[in-house]
Structure formats: structure tokens, C-alpha cells
Design a protein around this motif. Structure first.
Motif, PDB file in Angstrom:
ATOM      1  N   ILE A 187       0.828  -1.209   0.000  1.00 45.24           N
ATOM      2  CA  ILE A 187       0.000   0.000   0.000  1.00 45.24           C
ATOM      3  C   ILE A 187       0.861   1.257   0.000  1.00 45.24           C
ATOM      4  O   ILE A 187       0.461   2.287  -0.546  1.00 45.24           O
ATOM      5  N   VAL A 188       2.061   1.180   0.574  1.00 46.31           N
ATOM      6  CA  VAL A 188       2.898   2.377   0.654  1.00 46.31           C
ATOM      7  C   VAL A 188       3.384   2.826  -0.725  1.00 46.31           C
ATOM      8  O   VAL A 188       3.822   3.974  -0.877  1.00 46.31           O
ATOM      9  N   ARG A 189       3.284   1.943  -1.722  1.00 47.73           N
ATOM     10  CA  ARG A 189       3.715   2.285  -3.086  1.00 47.73           C
ATOM     11  C   ARG A 189       2.613   2.062  -4.111  1.00 47.73           C
ATOM     12  O   ARG A 189       2.887   2.023  -5.311  1.00 47.73           O
ATOM     13  N   SER A 190       1.365   1.930  -3.653  1.00 48.27           N
ATOM     14  CA  SER A 190       0.251   1.625  -4.555  1.00 48.27           C
ATOM     15  C   SER A 190      -0.862   2.658  -4.428  1.00 48.27           C
ATOM     16  O   SER A 190      -1.650   2.606  -3.475  1.00 48.27           O
ATOM     17  N   LYS A 195      -6.278   4.521  -2.460  1.00 48.47           N
ATOM     18  CA  LYS A 195      -7.642   4.975  -2.750  1.00 48.47           C
ATOM     19  C   LYS A 195      -8.668   4.022  -2.143  1.00 48.47           C
ATOM     20  O   LYS A 195      -9.695   4.449  -1.602  1.00 48.47           O
ATOM     21  N   LEU A 196      -8.390   2.726  -2.240  1.00 43.11           N
ATOM     22  CA  LEU A 196      -9.311   1.726  -1.709  1.00 43.11           C
ATOM     23  C   LEU A 196      -9.471   1.908  -0.193  1.00 43.11           C
ATOM     24  O   LEU A 196     -10.600   1.918   0.328  1.00 43.11           O
ATOM     25  N   VAL A 197      -8.362   2.052   0.506  1.00 43.04           N
ATOM     26  CA  VAL A 197      -8.425   2.170   1.964  1.00 43.04           C
ATOM     27  C   VAL A 197      -9.102   3.470   2.385  1.00 43.04           C
ATOM     28  O   VAL A 197      -9.853   3.496   3.369  1.00 43.04           O
ATOM     29  N   SER A 211       3.372 -12.289   2.110  1.00 44.26           N
ATOM     30  CA  SER A 211       4.785 -12.699   2.119  1.00 44.26           C
ATOM     31  C   SER A 211       4.951 -14.003   1.340  1.00 44.26           C
ATOM     32  O   SER A 211       4.097 -14.881   1.433  1.00 44.26           O
ATOM     33  N   PRO A 212       6.016 -14.091   0.551  1.00 42.76           N
ATOM     34  CA  PRO A 212       7.188 -13.220   0.485  1.00 42.76           C
ATOM     35  C   PRO A 212       7.104 -12.089  -0.537  1.00 42.76           C
ATOM     36  O   PRO A 212       8.118 -11.435  -0.815  1.00 42.76           O
ATOM     37  N   VAL A 213       5.911 -11.813  -1.097  1.00 44.27           N
ATOM     38  CA  VAL A 213       5.759 -10.744  -2.084  1.00 44.27           C
ATOM     39  C   VAL A 213       4.914  -9.620  -1.490  1.00 44.27           C
ATOM     40  O   VAL A 213       4.498  -9.670  -0.330  1.00 44.27           O
ATOM     41  N   LEU A 214       4.677  -8.579  -2.298  1.00 47.61           N
ATOM     42  CA  LEU A 214       3.842  -7.413  -1.945  1.00 47.61           C
ATOM     43  C   LEU A 214       4.342  -6.667  -0.708  1.00 47.61           C
ATOM     44  O   LEU A 214       3.556  -6.153   0.091  1.00 47.61           O
ATOM     45  N   LEU A 231      -0.604  -1.550   8.933  1.00 53.61           N
ATOM     46  CA  LEU A 231      -1.328  -0.909  10.030  1.00 53.61           C
ATOM     47  C   LEU A 231      -1.072   0.591  10.055  1.00 53.61           C
ATOM     48  O   LEU A 231      -2.010   1.399  10.114  1.00 53.61           O
ATOM     49  N   ARG A 232       0.193   0.971   9.997  1.00 51.45           N
ATOM     50  CA  ARG A 232       0.527   2.393  10.052  1.00 51.45           C
ATOM     51  C   ARG A 232       0.011   3.140   8.829  1.00 51.45           C
ATOM     52  O   ARG A 232      -0.443   4.288   8.938  1.00 51.45           O
ATOM     53  N   ALA A 233       0.062   2.500   7.660  1.00 50.64           N
ATOM     54  CA  ALA A 233      -0.428   3.150   6.445  1.00 50.64           C
ATOM     55  C   ALA A 233      -1.934   3.406   6.528  1.00 50.64           C
ATOM     56  O   ALA A 233      -2.419   4.477   6.144  1.00 50.64           O
ATOM     57  N   ILE A 234      -2.676   2.422   7.027  1.00 41.88           N
ATOM     58  CA  ILE A 234      -4.128   2.603   7.187  1.00 41.88           C
ATOM     59  C   ILE A 234      -4.401   3.746   8.149  1.00 41.88           C
ATOM     60  O   ILE A 234      -5.258   4.616   7.890  1.00 41.88           O
TER      61      ILE A 234
END
Length: 258
Positions: A187-190, A195-197, A211-214, A231-234
Motif C-alpha cells: 500500500i505504501v507504493r500503490s 484509494k481503496l483504503v 509474504s514473500p511478495v507485496l 497498520l501504520r499506512a491505514i
């Protein structure tokens, strides 16, 4: 320890591939780092019958920490394999946290005949989730609308849509149905995830890492500890304290997974 969380956060990573080869050499350390970041449990998803068996082994090795699931990735268009996984789910129902990951994928699968077969296999697992009262951990890459429509048609009740990549408007029928959306650290790069959140209510959000992706960085192995990044991004996007978001996602996780 990651800033903004504490060891008392009691978070759950609701979608991670702990059975992946990327974790074969240091899983104990990975889970220790997760615990230090406040992530006390991981819903361990799989893509094949062999993954399901491995997840069950991990559940035995790390009781209360690894919550195993069994599923069939939607690019595996094999009805016999699907029935084999379904039989395992029926046998091991008491040891499984969910059915997953299962779903639809229109990014890799394009042929109409293959898409029809994919829908049949997904429907089998949706029906099984109702039969056994198990949550569904759903993949819907480039197929969000189609997945939600099928879930509605089959009367699915307990649903997590993982790393949903559709527009926020596509998600609204799922919100109305009481489905949950899990948010990966990417989410930090998307902008799409951001927008969704912003649009979705906090009451339908869960944490995941895939994990191990995204992960937060494309170039590094993702780990369950990075659920704290989600959590922090939300919290930042919602303009809420981290503690309030942590309490909400704990409640949401308990509603879906118990």
C-alpha cells in the motif's frame, strides 16, 4: 521493533505464504521478528495440495502462531486436484483456519473455456466453505467484480478478499455483504490500494502481507512483521491513531476467524 507498534499489538497477518521456499531456511527467525513487531499470528495460505500439507505441519510446529489453510491457486485449472484439496479440507476441518487461497484470476487466465473451468473450481470451494462454516481467503486479481458476483450468487458468508486490485466502487457490494478486505504492505507504493483504503470503512479492513511478495519494497523479501507497515499506512490514510486502527483490525479478524 518497528516504530508505531508494540509487542502488545496482537496483530494477525491474515494472508502469508509461510510454506514458500523463501522461508525454508529461517522461518523461526521470521516468526520471532513478527512477534517483536506485534504480529502474534499468521494465516498461512497455500496454492497446492502439497502447500496445504506443509501448512498443517507448520501449524503443528508453531501452535497458536501459524494458522493453516488449504486451497488451490486459481491458475491451477485441475478439477481432480481441486477435489483432492477439498477432501483434505473435509478431513482436516478442525485444524484449518480457512479455505485459501482460492478465487479467480483474469490477469493470467484469458481463455474463455479456462475461465469457465476456473469459475467451477472456485464455486466448489465457495460451496465447501458454507458446508463446513470455514472462511474463504480469496484471490481476485483483475477479477474483483467477477469474484464478488460469484460469491454473492453462491451465498458466501465468511469472506476475505486479499490484496484487492479493483476500483473502490467495485468493492462496495462486498462491503454491503459483510466481506473483509486485507491490506498488504505494498500500500505504501500503490495509489490504487491507498484509494481503496480511503474509501472503505475501517470495519471491513484486515492486515496481510502476502509474504514473500507485496512488501514495502519490490526488491526485498516481504515478511509477516510488515503487517505493521500496513497498520501504520491505514492509520495515516484514515487520520486515526495507530492504536485505534489496531483495535479495529483485531476485532475484524476475530469476527472473521474467531
Amino acid at each position: 521493533m518497528l516504530s508505531g507498534t508494540t509487542a502488545h499489538s496482537r496483530l494477525t497477518d491474515c494472508h502469508a505464504h509461510l510454506c514458500a521456499g523463501a522461508f525454508a531456511g529461517d522461518l523461526a527467525d521470521v516468526l520471532a521478528r513478527a512477534r517483536d513487531a506485534g504480529v502474534e499470528a499468521v494465516v498461512a495460505v497455500g496454492e497446492t495440495f502439497e502447500d496445504a500439507e506443509r501448512n498443517l505441519e507448520l501449524g503443528e510446529a508453531y501452535p497458536g502462531v501459524v494458522r493453516p489453510t488449504a486451497g488451490l491457486y486459481p491458475t491451477h485449472l485441475d478439477p481432480a486436484e481441486a477435489e483432492k484439496v477439498a477432501d483434505l479440507i473435509r478431513r482436516e476441518r478442525s485444524r484449518l483456519a480457512a479455505i485459501g487461497e482460492v478465487g479467480l484470476d483474469r490477469w493470467k487466465v484469458r481463455d474463455e473455456g479456462d475461465l469457465a473451468l476456473q469459475r467451477e473450481i472456485f464455486a466448489l470451494f465457495v460451496d465447501l466453505s458454507l458446508e463446513l462454516d470455514l472462511p474463504l481467503n480469496v484471490h481476485s486479481r483483475s477479477a474483483g467484480r467477477h469474484a464478488i458476483e460469484l460469491l454473492h450468487e453462491r451465498g458466501a458468508k465468511r469472506v476475505q478478499l486479499h490484496a484487492f486490485d479493483g476500483r473502490a466502487a467495485r468493492a462496495e457490494p462486498a462491503v454491503e455483504a459483510g466481506y473483509f478486505f486485507s491490506v498488504p504492505p505494498s500500500i505504501v507504493r500503490s495509489p490504487q490500494k491507498q484509494k481503496l483504503v480511503r474509501r472503505l470503512p475501517l470495519s471491513c479492513l484486515l492486515l496481510e502481507t502476502d509474504s514473500p511478495v507485496l512488501g514495502p519494497s519490490r526488491d526485498q523479501r516481504n515478511e509477516p512483521a510488515n503487517a505493521a507497515v500496513s497498520l501504520r499506512a491505514i492509520a495515516e490514510l484514515k487520520g486515526l491513531p495507530v492504536s485505534e486502527v489496531a483495535a479495529a483490525v483485531r476485532e475484524n479478524t476475530a469476527r472473521l476467524y474467531g
